[in-house]
Enzyme design. Structure first.
Site, PDB file in Angstrom:
ATOM      1  CD  GLN A  10      -3.550  -0.136   1.641  1.00  0.00           C
ATOM      2  OE1 GLN A  10      -3.452  -0.840   2.729  1.00  0.00           O
ATOM      3  NE2 GLN A  10      -3.922   0.827   2.772  1.00  0.00           N
ATOM      4  CB  SER A  86       1.682  -5.390   3.358  1.00  0.00           C
ATOM      5  OG  SER A  86       0.993  -4.800   4.426  1.00  0.00           O
ATOM      6  CG  LEU A  87      -1.168  -5.005  -0.313  1.00  0.00           C
ATOM      7  CD1 LEU A  87      -1.982  -5.742  -2.023  1.00  0.00           C
ATOM      8  CD2 LEU A  87      -1.918  -3.130  -0.072  1.00  0.00           C
ATOM      9  NE  ARG A 111      -3.495  -8.707   4.481  1.00  0.00           N
ATOM     10  CZ  ARG A 111      -2.423  -7.188   3.882  1.00  0.00           C
ATOM     11  NH1 ARG A 111      -2.596  -6.243   3.583  1.00  0.00           N
ATOM     12  NH2 ARG A 111      -1.570  -7.497   5.034  1.00  0.00           N
ATOM     13  CG  HIS A 193       1.539  -4.555   8.867  1.00  0.00           C
ATOM     14  ND1 HIS A 193       1.086  -5.679   8.962  1.00  0.00           N
ATOM     15  CD2 HIS A 193       1.929  -3.706   7.972  1.00  0.00           C
ATOM     16  CE1 HIS A 193       1.502  -5.577   7.194  1.00  0.00           C
ATOM     17  NE2 HIS A 193       1.544  -4.796   6.992  1.00  0.00           N
ATOM     18  CD  GLN A 242       1.237  -9.449   5.867  1.00  0.00           C
ATOM     19  OE1 GLN A 242       0.309  -9.016   5.727  1.00  0.00           O
ATOM     20  NE2 GLN A 242       1.965 -10.012   4.222  1.00  0.00           N
TER      21      GLN A 242
END
Length: 301
Positions: A10, A86-87, A111, A193, A242
């Site tokens: 992101q 991340s994603l 998500r 996170h 995560q």
């Protein structure tokens, strides 16, 4: 020579992303249409037009997922190992054969929706402090009721912290006193996170419990362990964890180098991870593929 494929997270999104690939590559268009058909909102318009929703987490995450897969389809590129930030771990799992594109779309949409619902948190990028110093300051300031923690360990001198919004402000002031060159609040919808994602993580766990994760065809270097994982059960568990755990990108890159990566190609918008790679280990040849022009350069190279 092993090739590492990098998948951005992101913050890399921009209006018009992947539109030129959609218009010029039949393979890229097919991949994008597959994503567009499997979400219940007009992701195509959100990505291609001047749509402010692109910066809202529930739309940002599927958009980045779609763009990375479009680049992969347009180029036909194959990796020897994958690493997502991340994603970015989700399109990485599709490329590694762990998830079908349909399941990947469902997961990334869920998500993004869950993470967008978190409130009361913030994030800030810290430049010029070592990760251990950032961790020590987080420990010093955190209490049972308010916490701040490292969220993204992006480079030796660049860490993103995440947590309760009021504590982020205190952290910024203290970090500058302790020698940080810059502390920049990030324009994000929540404290990714961090502990403030506990509820989202619980719902995400329930959602993915019945989705099949297959053994990867190539190693997946995961953010939680910073190791090259090959067990689908471990991969699923760590994808869930995560959401509240730090992205250990520096260690992930070191793992890739230890596994023999000599070339890294970032697929998707912009070149954030390529830049971080150069800060971490200059021995790896790095490049990025974002636009149709870069797709053609790769194919002709």
């Amino acid at each position: 020579m092993k090739r590492l494929i990098l998948f951005p997270g992101q913050g890399a999104q921009y209006n018009g992303m992947a539109k030129d690939i959609y218009e010029s590559s039949s393979e890229g268009r097919t991949a994008l249409d597959e994503v567009f058909m499997n979400v219940d909102f007009d992701l195509k318009s959100i990505m291609f037009d001047e749509d402010e929703r692109l910066n809202q987490t529930e739309y940002t995450q599927p958009a980045l997922f779609a763009h990375s897969l479009a680049v992969l389809a347009a180029t036909g590129i194959k990796g020897d190992m994958v690493l997502g930030h991340s994603l970015g771990e989700l399109p990485a799992l599709v490329h590694a054969g762990v998830l079908s594109i349909q399941d990947g779309v469902k997961i990334v949409a869920k998500r993004g929706a869950l993470m967008s619902q978190s409130t009361g948190g913030g994030m800030a990028a810290v430049i010029g402090m070592e990760a251990a110093e950032v961790q020590a300051l987080c420990d010093e300031l955190s209490t049972e009721t308010r916490r701040v923690q490292p969220a993204n360990l992006n480079a030796p001198d660049q860490t993103v912290v995440s947590g309760d919004a009021s504590l982020i402000e205190e952290f910024a002031a203290k970090a500058k006193e302790n020698g940080a060159r810059r502390v920049m609040p990030l324009n994000v919808s929540g404290a990714f996170h961090s502990h403030l994602m506990d509820e989202a993580k619980a719902e995400f766990r329930a959602f993915v419990s019945d989705i099949e994760f297959s053994p990867p065809q190539i190693p997946v270097i995961q953010n939680v362990s910073a190791k090259a994982e090959t067990d689908p059960t471990v991969i699923k568990s760590q994808l869930i964890e995560q959401i509240t755990s730090p992205v250990r990108f520096v260690e992930c890159v070191q793992t890739a180098v230890d596994e023999g990566a000599a070339e890294a190609i970032e697929v998707g918008p912009k070149k954030v991870l390529s830049g971080l790679m150069r800060k971490i280990d200059r021995s790896v040849s790095t490049s990025n593929i974002d636009t149709m022009e870069q797709v053609k350069e790769f194919q002709n190279g």
